[in-house]
Write an enzyme that holds these catalytic residues in place. Structure first.
Site, PDB file in Angstrom:
ATOM      1  N   SER A 115       0.685  -1.241   0.252  1.00 44.56           N
ATOM      2  CA  SER A 115      -0.076   0.180   0.179  1.00 44.56           C
ATOM      3  C   SER A 115       0.953   0.836  -0.279  1.00 44.56           C
ATOM      4  CB  SER A 115      -1.295   0.201   1.120  1.00 44.56           C
ATOM      5  OG  SER A 115      -1.286   1.438   1.360  1.00 44.56           O
ATOM      6  N   TYR A 142      -1.923   0.105  10.407  1.00 41.03           N
ATOM      7  CA  TYR A 142      -2.712  -0.947   8.693  1.00 41.03           C
ATOM      8  C   TYR A 142      -0.880  -0.253   7.785  1.00 41.03           C
ATOM      9  CZ  TYR A 142      -4.243  -1.074   4.190  1.00 41.03           C
ATOM     10  OH  TYR A 142      -3.996  -1.816   2.749  1.00 41.03           O
TER      11      TYR A 142
END
Length: 332
Positions: free
Chosen positions: A129, A154
């Site tokens: 990501s 995350y």
């Protein structure tokens, strides 16, 4: 060629599986169908794949973070390669439920690495990501930039996944490619993403939450462009010079940015949504949220040079496509 796709009921997973099978490749799809967002949408994605591709598609409901369940699910299936897209998504949700991220993104990633290692797969592509860049204020984000100051759990789990993959590539010569996705949108997208939230609220006449008072930039990337990059990566494993475990050679592991290489102002996105919806937005300007970043901007020179990746869909074309799909899907 049989490809194992995790997160196949997810947004990107569904589209990747669709393109693979359209090219005649068999897909075994895994997904735990959790309720992070509406399960009905995930069920509809699976139904769409089954209706279009029939015998090429095998769907197995399975949580790959449960290693025993994962091994049972793939027992008897020949797997040539893996596209590992399953994960617990969402920056903001990681503030509320950290254990879900540890289980899915860390334990689950190790389980997939072990599967790839023992099955000796040709290649494992996995989802990272743009969040790994954290508070980096040097734009555009380059793969060579330091990514050791994550601003959300995350992001920390995704960076940890990259490090674990590097270890497995070095020790076991398991070819891998990590893809740092930048704000993906398009038909069958996720309800927790801005594109869906804004469209839903604009059509309903409800205020839309605009954080940092609208002073945000995102490298919005249309799903078709993302899928083209994922498939190109899948079909081109990183080379391995064949050196031994302690040879000190470069591991067969690459990490790429995959984005649009064109950051857009958030208020520009809202204007395009207003135009596509035929309705003016009611904007609720709010302060910056914890775990968020001001801007994302992908340097895609590496993936362009190595794989010929070049996004072709500007938001002026992609936003109306999403809104058109959304209205048809939700009958709005």
């Amino acid at each position: 060629m049989t490809v194992l796709v995790t997160g196949v009921a997810g947004f990107i997973g569904m589209h990747v599986a669709d393109v693979l099978m359209a090219a005649g490749r068999a897909v075994i799809g895994l997904d735990n169908m959790n309720d992070y967002y509406t399960v009905r949408l995930k069920q509809d994605r699976i139904a769409q794949l089954q209706a279009i591709h029939g015998g090429l598609f095998s769907f197995i409901a399975c949580d790959f973070a449960d290693n025993a369940a994962l091994l049972a699910a793939v027992e008897g299936h020949a797997i040539e390669s893996i596209i590992h897209l399953g994960a617990q998504a969402g920056v903001r949700y990681s503030l509320e439920n950290p254990h879900a991220y540890v289980q899915s993104n860390l334990v689950g990633h190790v389980n997939m690495l072990e599967l790839a290692r023992h099955r000796q797969v040709r290649h494992m592509v996995y989802a990272s990501s743009s969040s790994v860049y954290g508070g980096n204020d040097s734009l555009p984000f380059r793969v060579e930039d330091r990514a050791d100051h994550p601003v959300s759990l995350y992001a920390a789990t995704k960076k940890a996944d990259e490090l674990m993959s590097e270890t497995y590539a070095h020790l076991y010569r398991t070819p891998q490619t990590g893809l740092r996705f930048f704000t993906v949108y398009g038909p069958w997208g996720r309800p927790d993403m801005a594109m869906w939230i804004f469209t839903k609220k604009i059509l309903a006449g409800d205020p839309i939450p605009v954080f940092n008072h609208g002073k945000m930039q995102r490298d919005f990337t249309y799903i078709d462009d993302i899928v083209a990059g994922v498939i190109a990566a899948h079909d081109n494993p990183p080379p391995d010079d064949g050196a031994g475990k302690a040879g000190g050679s470069r591991s067969p592991h690459r990490v790429y940015n995959i984005g649009n290489h064109k950051p857009e102002e958030l208020m520009r996105l809202i204007a395009l949504l207003e135009e596509a919806c035929g309705k003016e937005a009611i904007v609720d300007l709010l302060p910056m949220q914890p775990g968020d970043v001001h801007a994302t901007y992908a340097d895609i020179s590496a993936i362009s040079a190595d794989l010929g990746f070049q996004p072709t869909t500007p938001i002026e074309a992609g936003v109306p496509k999403f809104v058109s799909w959304y209205r048809g899907y939700t009958d709005s």
